[in-house]
Write an enzyme that holds these catalytic residues in place. Sequence first.
Site, mmCIF file in Angstrom:
data_model
loop_
_atom_site.group_PDB
_atom_site.id
_atom_site.type_symbol
_atom_site.label_atom_id
_atom_site.label_comp_id
_atom_site.label_asym_id
_atom_site.label_seq_id
_atom_site.Cartn_x
_atom_site.Cartn_y
_atom_site.Cartn_z
ATOM 1 N N LYS A 99 0.813 -1.222 0.000
ATOM 2 C CA LYS A 99 0.000 0.000 0.000
ATOM 3 C C LYS A 99 0.846 1.270 0.000
ATOM 4 O O LYS A 99 0.442 2.293 -0.545
ATOM 5 C CB LYS A 99 -0.926 0.014 1.225
ATOM 6 C CG LYS A 99 -1.956 -1.110 1.234
ATOM 7 C CD LYS A 99 -3.085 -0.858 0.263
ATOM 8 C CE LYS A 99 -4.120 -1.985 0.284
ATOM 9 N NZ LYS A 99 -5.139 -1.815 -0.763
ATOM 10 N N GLU A 121 -9.794 5.962 2.904
ATOM 11 C CA GLU A 121 -10.652 4.896 3.399
ATOM 12 C C GLU A 121 -9.746 3.702 3.651
ATOM 13 O O GLU A 121 -8.687 3.586 3.027
ATOM 14 C CB GLU A 121 -11.722 4.540 2.363
ATOM 15 C CG GLU A 121 -11.297 3.562 1.249
ATOM 16 C CD GLU A 121 -10.197 4.111 0.333
ATOM 17 O OE1 GLU A 121 -10.075 5.344 0.221
ATOM 18 O OE2 GLU A 121 -9.464 3.291 -0.263
ATOM 19 N N SER A 388 1.641 -9.593 -0.806
ATOM 20 C CA SER A 388 1.334 -8.157 -0.732
ATOM 21 C C SER A 388 1.559 -7.549 0.645
ATOM 22 O O SER A 388 1.773 -6.348 0.760
ATOM 23 C CB SER A 388 -0.099 -7.905 -1.192
ATOM 24 O OG SER A 388 -1.006 -8.681 -0.435
HETATM 25 C C1 LIG Z 1 -1.728 -6.821 2.495
HETATM 26 C C2 LIG Z 1 -2.860 -6.478 1.595
HETATM 27 N N1 LIG Z 1 -2.992 -7.120 0.425
HETATM 28 C C3 LIG Z 1 -3.994 -6.861 -0.412
HETATM 29 C C4 LIG Z 1 -4.973 -5.936 -0.107
HETATM 30 C C5 LIG Z 1 -6.091 -5.752 -1.079
HETATM 31 O O1 LIG Z 1 -6.027 -4.557 -1.794
HETATM 32 P P1 LIG Z 1 -5.626 -4.535 -3.321
HETATM 33 O O2 LIG Z 1 -6.488 -5.505 -4.024
HETATM 34 O O3 LIG Z 1 -5.889 -3.124 -3.725
HETATM 35 O O4 LIG Z 1 -4.201 -4.888 -3.447
HETATM 36 C C6 LIG Z 1 -4.898 -5.240 1.100
HETATM 37 C C7 LIG Z 1 -5.908 -4.241 1.448
HETATM 38 O O5 LIG Z 1 -6.068 -3.783 2.522
HETATM 39 C C8 LIG Z 1 -3.803 -5.517 1.967
HETATM 40 O O6 LIG Z 1 -3.680 -4.886 3.142
#
Ligand SMILES: Cc1ncc(COP(=O)(O)O)c(C=O)c1O
Lengths: 406, 267
Positions: A99, A121, A388
């Site tokens: 993020k 948000e 992620s």
């Molecule tokens: C670690 C992590 N991965 C994925 C996401 C999902 O978001 P996005 O699909 O925008 O990557 C989030 C959202 O809060 C997150 O904290």
Amino acid sequence: MPTKEDLAIAKQMPDAGGHFGDFGGRYVSETLMAALQQLEQTYEKLWRDPQFQAEFDYDLAHYVGRPSPLYHAERLSAELGGAQIYLKREDLNHTGAHKVNNTIGQALLAKHTGKPRVIAETGAGQHGVATATVAARLGLECQVYMGIEDVRRQALNVYRMKLLGAEVIAVESGTRTLKDAMNEAMRDWVTNVDNTFYIIGTAAGPHPYPKLVRDFQAIIGREARQQCLAQTGKLPDALIACVGGGSNAIGLFHPFIEDADVRMIGVEAGGYGIETGQHAAPLSAGEPGVLHGNRTYLMSDDAGQIIGTHSVSAGLDYPGVGPEHSYLKDIGRAEYVAINDDEALDAFRRLTQVEGIMPALESSHAVAEAIKMAPTMDKDQILLVNLSGRGDKDIHTVAEIDGIVV
Amino acid sequence: MSRITECFDKLKSQGRKALIPYVTAGDPGPKVTLPLMHAMVESGADILELGIPFSDPMADGPVIQLACERALLHGTRLVDVLDIVAQFRETDKTTPVVLMGYLNPIEVMGYAVFAEKASAAGVDGVLTVDLPPEEAVEFNQLMKAANIDVIYLLAPTTEEERVKQVCAAGSGYVYYVSVKGVTGSASLNVAEVAEKLEMIRRHTDLPVGVGFGIRDDESARAVSEVADGVIVGSVLVNKIAELSGNQEQIPEAVAAITASMRQAMDK
Ligand SMILES: Cc1ncc(COP(=O)(O)O)c(C=O)c1O
């Protein structure tokens, strides 16, 4: 299958109005149109400005800690007996998730527009933390909207945001999760549009957000592509990333769009199972519609009302998805599948135990898909998984499921 | 000529301004809206704005958010809203009815199907908060073919160049949102509104309605001096909320507010 020409076109999306084929666009009330046009102009100018690029790169290197490693999960791969699994370690970024790549970029835009206040948000709280972090660093006032259900599930991140000097506003309307937090942030923005920059946390919302969030996150895919070539001498057979709003996935996918042989697999939250209706998988089980400023696949009932979603992971608990994913699905370039809560929890435990890496519950969905796919593939094939975020924030949720109070 | 245009023409010849009340269809119960519509007309309303309930009313403040929730609790759907209009038309053939809401319910029904059904029900105009003219080319064509006016919003943040484009796309009237914010939020500044309307009128002959921030007789009167139409919503919806336990009292109580505004505007 899309042709080479199709892919070249896809790579250039969106059009001037922010459309990715039939999706995207700018579906907002009139009060926000001027602010969005201004943001678009500012962004288009700065993104081509070498000085802005240098500032962005500097922050990514020295503040976020990029490049993030590409790690060969040898033990997990050996256990599964098939494809080699490589993890793109976005969990090692400052603040613990992808993020921050986006909030660094948007905070630079906010700085250039001179707005003293930022809002965001958040679902899992990772975007809220990443926003509060950049706001602290730039001395900006920061308010974060969060559904009250998520305030409960992600108490650790709520406190982190407070320590960083942000105010967390618990949203009690609607389903009390991410979509309602986004409604409330939009209402705030309409009211305070003169002095406020809205830092959207995913590759969704009205144009130019899906585009600029993707561009800020595409560093993930550019690094991964180069690292994979350097370490293995070839491109991966498939990319796997979880999809909430779709920012980490599009960040990984976008630099590979024209590599037609690289499959792209987005993993949505299957919740209790698609067949139960209790999930958050609009690409797998939804229909096109309009919400939060863009046309995209959505979960709505046959009267057009948005329906409640469920996922064990707060960051995936959202009824829509970024419009570029809707487009990539429809042209057949990317595939989207769903992983249920229990499969994600198993993957969370397995990666922790086998590799000593505790993934976020969101990322665990991507890991679970890799665990399913790897055994069906050859040992010289490569699955590149976007890890992620890290799982510290989810220990509370997992402990609760285990019946333990921490 | 559309009923809306006819209505404004007639008022103009009488030297009067349009009173345009907004209520959410189906709030708080399925049986209230029809008698409420008739009562508002009897008390002096010229055009009715009927809200299509939506689960995520992003441009609305808490008052109308809760109205949507009450209406959705017993499942008021777009088809039900159209049904109410059709019933209203059985006895009232002249008062224009404008549907106001968000795009997704219309999107899911399909633009063409909506145009046909709305026209058959006797709907005169449609205002979709999250559909700016840039995204509305196909929508506009279908509505036009069905003789339904497409009403657009203008905001304090809308610049002059864009005012031209928006007015050119719309018909019936344009709706000037008098404050930056959601419905029911701040009070409006009449002098600022007057200034903005002057600019808007340089670019269009369409009547201009003003809404958001009109809460009492005095603000209705003040706005009626500068605008062609006075749009009032949250005050009425608040009264409806207050009486949700005594639904039979709603038409009379809401009509009392519109009657009083009517008087103040006609003074
Ligand atoms: C670690 C992590 N991965 C994925 C996401 C999902 O978001 P996005 O699909 O925008 O990557 C989030 C959202 O809060 C997150 O904290």
